[in-house]
Design an enzyme around this catalytic site. Structure first.
Site, PDB file in Angstrom:
ATOM      1  N   ASN A  62     -30.603 -29.241 -19.956  1.00 26.35           N
ATOM      2  CA  ASN A  62     -29.760 -29.884 -21.048  1.00 26.35           C
ATOM      3  C   ASN A  62     -29.816 -29.535 -22.424  1.00 26.35           C
ATOM      4  OD1 ASN A  62     -31.917 -31.583 -20.730  1.00 26.35           O
ATOM      5  ND2 ASN A  62     -30.875 -33.197 -21.439  1.00 26.35           N
ATOM      6  N   GLU A  64     -28.440 -30.564 -25.930  1.00 22.95           N
ATOM      7  CA  GLU A  64     -27.539 -31.401 -26.685  1.00 22.95           C
ATOM      8  C   GLU A  64     -27.209 -30.970 -28.057  1.00 22.95           C
ATOM      9  OE1 GLU A  64     -29.998 -35.088 -26.635  1.00 22.95           O
ATOM     10  OE2 GLU A  64     -29.578 -35.409 -24.216  1.00 22.95           O
ATOM     11  N   GLU A  75     -27.515 -28.935 -15.115  1.00 22.95           N
ATOM     12  CA  GLU A  75     -27.010 -28.377 -13.942  1.00 22.95           C
ATOM     13  C   GLU A  75     -25.695 -27.320 -14.156  1.00 22.95           C
ATOM     14  OE1 GLU A  75     -27.528 -31.464 -14.447  1.00 22.95           O
ATOM     15  OE2 GLU A  75     -27.950 -32.652 -12.762  1.00 22.95           O
ATOM     16  N   CYS A 112     -24.387 -35.967 -12.512  1.00 22.44           N
ATOM     17  CA  CYS A 112     -23.334 -36.687 -13.293  1.00 22.44           C
ATOM     18  C   CYS A 112     -22.000 -36.198 -12.521  1.00 22.44           C
ATOM     19  CB  CYS A 112     -23.282 -36.576 -14.725  1.00 22.44           C
ATOM     20  SG  CYS A 112     -22.562 -35.169 -15.359  1.00 22.44           S
TER      21      CYS A 112
END
Ligand code: THU
Length: 160
Positions: A62, A64, A75, A112
């Site tokens: 990830n 950010e 992902e 998610c």
């Protein structure tokens, strides 16, 4: 009136040793990717690794951003890279692992909703299911045999 009862089969493995060798390797790659996460805002690091039909492993973490929605999940980082660099190669499996700098995560953490939708696109495109394996930092590993198991009743591009 009709009712549709949707079920998802999730398999739980007690530890990594119960997994096939190629999936254990994927988790090793996912953990290495996780360590490269850029997650200064959430302190929640995610690593994803997918295997292509050639055997090649693609990873993502990830990333950010101070403008929160501009960041991207691990992902999607991985699957978009695979789609961009190897557009004709099928994805045969994906492993995901997370680590929080605030607490120990010992339960499986599933992708998610936005990642499920993005992953489903590639499953539909390639016409071959993508088994997804996911875990916390430690503890049991969960597996579903396809992205569509995680996203039943999905929106697809069939009518577009
Ligand atoms: N995150 C992922 O990388 N994958 C998911 O499926 C859920 C959330 C990231 C996004 C953000 O950087 C952090 O985890 C906390 O939401």
């Amino acid at each position: 009136m009709e009712e549709i009862n949707i079920r998802t089969l999730v398999r739980l493995y007690p530890n990594l040793m119960e997994l096939p060798k190629d999936i254990r390797e994927l988790f090793e790659a996912a953990a290495e990717a996780r360590a490269k996460a850029y997650a200064p805002y959430s302190n929640f690091q995610v690593g994803a690794a997918l295997r292509l039909a050639s055997g090649k492993i693609i990873t993502g973490s990830n990333q950010e951003n101070a403008s929160f929605p501009s960041g991207l999940c691990a992902e999607r980082t991985a699957v978009f890279y695979a789609g961009a660099q190897y557009p004709t190669e099928n994805i045969i499996a994906m492993a995901i692992t997370v680590k929080s700098l605030n607490q120990t995560v010992d339960t499986p953490i599933s992708p998610c909703g936005a990642c499920r939708q993005s992953l489903l696109e590639y499953e539909v495109k390639q016409g071959q299911n993508i088994p997804i394996y996911f875990r916390g930092e430690t503890g049991k590993i969960a597996q579903v045999s396809a992205v569509q198991e995680l996203l039943p009743f999905a929106f697809s591009g069939k009518l577009l």
